[in-house]
Motif scaffolding. Sequence first.
Motif, short mmCIF file in Angstrom:
data_model
loop_
_atom_site.label_atom_id
_atom_site.label_comp_id
_atom_site.label_asym_id
_atom_site.label_seq_id
_atom_site.Cartn_x
_atom_site.Cartn_y
_atom_site.Cartn_z
N GLY A 1 35.18 38.11 48.21
CA GLY A 1 36.21 38.89 47.38
C GLY A 1 37.44 38.08 47.31
N HIS A 2 37.88 37.24 48.26
CA HIS A 2 38.94 36.36 48.28
C HIS A 2 38.56 35.19 47.32
CE1 HIS A 2 41.06 37.14 52.26
NE2 HIS A 2 41.11 38.34 51.51
N ALA A 3 37.28 34.88 47.15
CA ALA A 3 36.80 33.66 46.10
C ALA A 3 37.22 34.26 44.61
CB ALA A 3 35.58 33.31 46.59
N ILE A 4 36.86 35.45 44.56
CA ILE A 4 36.93 36.22 43.20
C ILE A 4 38.64 36.45 42.76
CG2 ILE A 4 36.77 38.19 42.03
CD1 ILE A 4 34.29 38.92 43.21
N GLU A 5 39.48 36.56 43.73
CA GLU A 5 40.58 36.49 43.69
C GLU A 5 41.34 35.21 43.30
OE1 GLU A 5 43.13 39.75 46.04
OE2 GLU A 5 41.48 38.71 47.41
N LYS A 6 40.71 34.32 43.83
CA LYS A 6 41.17 32.81 43.58
C LYS A 6 40.74 32.82 42.11
CE LYS A 6 40.90 27.93 45.04
NZ LYS A 6 40.10 27.11 46.11
N ARG A 7 39.46 32.79 41.68
CA ARG A 7 39.03 32.38 40.51
C ARG A 7 39.87 33.04 39.45
NH1 ARG A 7 36.54 33.96 36.47
NH2 ARG A 7 36.14 32.20 35.02
N GLU A 8 40.10 34.37 39.77
CA GLU A 8 40.86 35.33 38.63
C GLU A 8 42.49 34.87 38.69
OE1 GLU A 8 39.76 37.17 36.55
OE2 GLU A 8 37.67 36.88 36.77
N ARG A 9 42.81 33.82 39.61
CA ARG A 9 44.23 33.54 39.75
C ARG A 9 45.03 34.75 40.01
NH1 ARG A 9 45.65 28.43 36.40
NH2 ARG A 9 43.44 27.72 35.89
N TYR A 10 44.43 35.57 40.99
CA TYR A 10 45.11 36.86 41.64
C TYR A 10 45.40 37.91 40.48
CZ TYR A 10 44.82 33.43 45.31
OH TYR A 10 44.53 32.59 46.36
N THR A 11 44.98 37.92 39.42
CA THR A 11 45.04 38.78 38.28
C THR A 11 44.35 40.09 38.71
OG1 THR A 11 43.53 37.81 37.07
CG2 THR A 11 45.90 37.11 36.60
#
Length: 353
Positions: free
Chosen positions: A244-254
Amino acid sequence: MVTRIHVGGDRPYDVLVGRDLAGELPGLIGDAARVAVLYSAPLRSRAERIAEVSGARVTPIEVPDAERGKTVEVAARCWDELGAAGFTRTDVVVGVGGGAVTDLAGFVAASWLRGVRWVPVSTSLLGMVDASVGGKTGVNIAAGKNLVGAFHPPAGVLCDLDALATLPADDLTAGLAEVIKCGFIADPAILSLIEGDPKAAADPGGDVLRELVERAVRVKAEVVSVDLKESGLREILNYGHTLGHAIEKRERYTWKHGHAISVGLIFAAALSRLSGRLDDATSARHRAVLEMVGLPTAYGQEFWDELLSAMRVDKKARADTLRFVVLDGLAKPGILTGPDEDLLRAAYAEVAR
């Protein structure tokens, strides 16, 4: 009616769950001469109400909304404001908002004069059941989410359910991801409540959502009372969070935190099953419950290599060894250390399908 849920440990405090809780604030801030109220623009009126009842001299500090406010630069601006106001060790920081604002407020309080009192006033479901309980504070940096922070328990937590009525439906749904996580790691009654009436689970004025909040807070309170600094048991609260945190990072927290964690829960369940630790039915139940409330359960296959790199800097990793919270059965969390990359890829294939 106010429900008080006790969080034990070296610095115990209570989480208050109820409606119209502003009047409870003076009892938490005591005789502080100054109170800094951190808030984002959409919550200005609620922050002003909190300021009115505090009974202290107030320093209002408006910060960017959501994850945009969780930066070292914003924290530095808050420290400058505290310095200009002459903040001392007997003064109090109050964070009014969702998890991002309360994470920031707690970090500002933890680092100012090496630690002053603070109170999170949670206005989002995510903040109530996750961010504000447990004393974790922090900000994001380019390398990842929450990598700079401190353990700094609050003086108390206000979870005012009235605030949920003004929360966008998408934000309320996102918060349910953390509630559902608590159901899988510790309290299956949460899952039964949602399965019994998914619409009631998202009704901000109803008794079902209140019970879900209280149950999720109790799960977290019991864990952090034993393990404040994530030296052991507390790791189970990160179920679904590594991906989940990796996805947030990849999405630049959008992406909303809850949306990313929902996908992470699918991955964690698949990893648990494919490693021979979780039965098929409980694994499948993850997708069913998450989709029941409208949460996402898939992410692109083409992003795997990027996500794997991001997971290697996860806080649970030890040197170059990845560690994941998995399930050995319903409400039976455990740790999977150093899984083979083929296993990880196979689990992600179930997310990317």
